[in-house]
Scaffold this motif. Sequence first.
Motif, PDB file in Angstrom:
ATOM      1  N   ASN A 116       0.818  -1.212   0.000  1.00  0.00           N
ATOM      2  CA  ASN A 116       0.000   0.000   0.000  1.00  0.00           C
ATOM      3  C   ASN A 116       0.854   1.266   0.000  1.00  0.00           C
ATOM      4  N   LEU A 117       2.116   1.165   0.417  1.00  0.00           N
ATOM      5  CA  LEU A 117       3.016   2.311   0.272  1.00  0.00           C
ATOM      6  C   LEU A 117       3.205   2.638  -1.207  1.00  0.00           C
ATOM      7  N   ALA A 118       3.457   1.621  -2.030  1.00  0.00           N
ATOM      8  CA  ALA A 118       3.610   1.841  -3.469  1.00  0.00           C
ATOM      9  C   ALA A 118       2.325   2.409  -4.071  1.00  0.00           C
ATOM     10  N   GLN A 119       1.193   1.968  -3.579  1.00  0.00           N
ATOM     11  CA  GLN A 119      -0.081   2.461  -4.097  1.00  0.00           C
ATOM     12  C   GLN A 119      -0.278   3.934  -3.766  1.00  0.00           C
ATOM     13  N   VAL A 120       0.126   4.351  -2.574  1.00  0.00           N
ATOM     14  CA  VAL A 120       0.026   5.767  -2.214  1.00  0.00           C
ATOM     15  C   VAL A 120       0.892   6.609  -3.145  1.00  0.00           C
ATOM     16  N   ILE A 121       2.136   6.189  -3.344  1.00  0.00           N
ATOM     17  CA  ILE A 121       3.043   6.943  -4.220  1.00  0.00           C
ATOM     18  C   ILE A 121       2.450   7.036  -5.619  1.00  0.00           C
ATOM     19  N   ALA A 122       1.934   5.918  -6.131  1.00  0.00           N
ATOM     20  CA  ALA A 122       1.377   5.897  -7.481  1.00  0.00           C
ATOM     21  C   ALA A 122       0.154   6.792  -7.608  1.00  0.00           C
ATOM     22  N   ALA A 123      -0.723   6.765  -6.610  1.00  0.00           N
ATOM     23  CA  ALA A 123      -1.967   7.533  -6.682  1.00  0.00           C
ATOM     24  C   ALA A 123      -1.721   9.039  -6.642  1.00  0.00           C
ATOM     25  N   LEU A 124      -0.664   9.457  -5.961  1.00  0.00           N
ATOM     26  CA  LEU A 124      -0.405  10.887  -5.762  1.00  0.00           C
ATOM     27  C   LEU A 124       0.780  11.404  -6.569  1.00  0.00           C
ATOM     28  N   LEU A 125       1.388  10.558  -7.386  1.00  0.00           N
ATOM     29  CA  LEU A 125       2.593  10.973  -8.117  1.00  0.00           C
ATOM     30  C   LEU A 125       2.273  12.148  -9.049  1.00  0.00           C
ATOM     31  N   ILE A 179      11.229  12.512  -6.198  1.00  0.00           N
ATOM     32  CA  ILE A 179      10.846  11.662  -5.066  1.00  0.00           C
ATOM     33  C   ILE A 179      11.939  10.636  -4.867  1.00  0.00           C
ATOM     34  N   ALA A 180      12.502  10.568  -3.681  1.00  0.00           N
ATOM     35  CA  ALA A 180      13.537   9.578  -3.355  1.00  0.00           C
ATOM     36  C   ALA A 180      12.910   8.496  -2.487  1.00  0.00           C
ATOM     37  N   THR A 226      11.251  15.078  -2.215  1.00  0.00           N
ATOM     38  CA  THR A 226      10.492  14.433  -1.149  1.00  0.00           C
ATOM     39  C   THR A 226      11.090  13.054  -0.906  1.00  0.00           C
ATOM     40  N   VAL A 227      11.645  12.855   0.267  1.00  0.00           N
ATOM     41  CA  VAL A 227      12.301  11.600   0.621  1.00  0.00           C
ATOM     42  C   VAL A 227      11.321  10.749   1.426  1.00  0.00           C
ATOM     43  N   VAL A 228      11.125   9.519   0.991  1.00  0.00           N
ATOM     44  CA  VAL A 228      10.324   8.565   1.755  1.00  0.00           C
ATOM     45  C   VAL A 228      11.256   7.444   2.195  1.00  0.00           C
ATOM     46  N   ILE A 229      11.481   7.337   3.493  1.00  0.00           N
ATOM     47  CA  ILE A 229      12.324   6.277   4.043  1.00  0.00           C
ATOM     48  C   ILE A 229      11.457   5.056   4.313  1.00  0.00           C
ATOM     49  N   PRO A 242       7.261  24.016  -1.344  1.00  0.00           N
ATOM     50  CA  PRO A 242       8.604  24.026  -1.954  1.00  0.00           C
ATOM     51  C   PRO A 242       9.656  23.534  -0.973  1.00  0.00           C
ATOM     52  N   GLY A 243      10.778  23.095  -1.512  1.00  0.00           N
ATOM     53  CA  GLY A 243      11.882  22.645  -0.677  1.00  0.00           C
ATOM     54  C   GLY A 243      11.787  21.181  -0.313  1.00  0.00           C
ATOM     55  N   PRO A 244      12.794  20.665   0.384  1.00  0.00           N
ATOM     56  CA  PRO A 244      12.847  19.236   0.701  1.00  0.00           C
ATOM     57  C   PRO A 244      11.971  18.854   1.884  1.00  0.00           C
ATOM     58  N   HIS A 245      11.539  17.595   1.894  1.00  0.00           N
ATOM     59  CA  HIS A 245      10.786  17.027   3.010  1.00  0.00           C
ATOM     60  C   HIS A 245      11.178  15.564   3.152  1.00  0.00           C
ATOM     61  N   LEU A 246      11.039  15.041   4.356  1.00  0.00           N
ATOM     62  CA  LEU A 246      11.298  13.619   4.594  1.00  0.00           C
ATOM     63  C   LEU A 246      10.117  13.015   5.339  1.00  0.00           C
ATOM     64  N   ILE A 247       9.715  11.821   4.899  1.00  0.00           N
ATOM     65  CA  ILE A 247       8.680  11.047   5.573  1.00  0.00           C
ATOM     66  C   ILE A 247       9.293   9.726   6.011  1.00  0.00           C
ATOM     67  N   ASP A 248       9.268   9.474   7.297  1.00  0.00           N
ATOM     68  CA  ASP A 248       9.766   8.214   7.854  1.00  0.00           C
ATOM     69  C   ASP A 248       8.587   7.239   7.869  1.00  0.00           C
ATOM     70  N   ALA A 249       8.571   6.319   6.901  1.00  0.00           N
ATOM     71  CA  ALA A 249       7.452   5.398   6.728  1.00  0.00           C
ATOM     72  C   ALA A 249       7.728   4.104   7.487  1.00  0.00           C
TER      73      ALA A 249
END
Length: 519
Positions: free
Chosen positions: A340-349, A406-407, A432-435, A504-511
């Motif tokens: 579902n993480l991949a699905q979130v990225i795909a839905a909002l890309l 998106i990283a 946008t970094v997703v760990i 704008p600018g960088p963000h990180l999400i610790d998933a």
Amino acid sequence: MSTGAEVVVNRLLAEGVDVCFANPGTSEMHFVAALDAAPAMRPVLCLFEGVATGAADGYARIAGRPAATLLHLGPGMANGLANLHNARRAFSPVVNVVGDHATYHQALDAPLESDIDALARWAHGSVHRPESAADLDAAVHAAVQSATSTPGRVATLILPADYSWGSEPQKPVRDNLVGQQGSSPDHTDTLDLAGAAELLRAQGERAVLLLGGAATGVGGLQAAARIRAATGARVLVETFPARLARGQGVPAIERLGYLAEQATQQLAGSTHLVLVGARSPVSFFAYPGKPSVLVPDGTEVRNLAIDELARLAGELGGQLPNTPQPDPVELPTGTLNPQNLAQVIAALLPENAIISDEANTSGVFLPAATASSPRHDVLTLTGGAIGQGLPVAVGAAIAAPDRPVIALQSDGSAAYTISALWTMAREHLDVTVVILNNHAYAILQLELLRVGTQADGERSRSLLDLSRPDIDFASIAEGFGVPATRAGTAQELADQFRAALAEPGPHLIDAALPTWSPG
């Protein structure tokens, strides 16, 4: 009967080396497993090879005797070189154990193949490469003796994987791998336009086109899809393309599997393999009892120039299939997991995004999920040297400031180059970094099983575990000036990902993902 790795560990202990600073990979899994039977050896996991070599230097300065390091192939050795230089100048005795590919696998130039001997010589110490598994005990003795000579020095033992597996030299599943058809693109003929058209018409689905390099852009993928429609030939993209076009309007062409078993199944039944900007496929690593060359026996391998691909599609009269567009991915709910993480990225890309993907955890589900996403590019880990994802995202964002980046980053590999976050903040980059945080070197837990070890003890597990303590990536990011959040559910990830893209600018999400287990 002892494995070669057990011989190495036991001889290190007999020589008084009882601490090992480690950052292992697949080629070192038997050494990791051997630690369970050697309670006197203390394994210490380091998240970067430069930390391992620096720690060995500090240990030697205080203890007055060497520690070992365990490094993964040439890239791991290269990561540790700067602090080996300092160790040399401090006259610190250090014994590096550097894993290498199996001896018969080295000639295939797999993605992580490099000149380890040359890297080791750079430290002005001694280099010890045993000529057989029977030489391991003597090679370890010589390395420790060299490291402890006055003044202290850096000694490097290069440990081929097949010597590690057993006390007897291992043989490849196929003989004469280098001479096999398809073992290297340098040994294959190049097809001209007429020859390629004739071959594909005659062979149909028994022919496979393998795309790499510039052939994985929109134009190359569309041309390959036209060829497939005209002839029935199968089409694959190399396992780790440098830049792969994806999304709406782009033919969704399957990538060659990372696991040798997957790739072998994908190539089964082929009589001809046509390489278009790609190398002939070999397994990333050698495994006991498994082939290194992935091309089926009897399959002929030929090259086709990338700039001939579109002309070939025209020659064959192929039309781009009117393939129904997949339905858009709906936002999922529930506790976060890789799917579902991949699905979130795909839905909002967002439109025209760039994905820097260094997260094997997401790789299984991301291609299917993003087939209906807006058109985007994916940058992958081409050479297997860990720590690429965040720096590549920095470079991509500077090269294309008008495109969102998106990283997708694994927790283990993020630790290698986490300081890239500071550069993102300083340059105000839209990254946008997703760990993907599962508190483990999950790929190595899988590889520990694949290489045939029976390791299940605390010592071996400790080198693959990223908990105790858990890494607080959100706090680290904030310390580097990057706003950060944590997500434990698909809904939280969606809200945070949407907000990060809007600012704008960088963000990180610790998933937070479930801790991975091979069981």
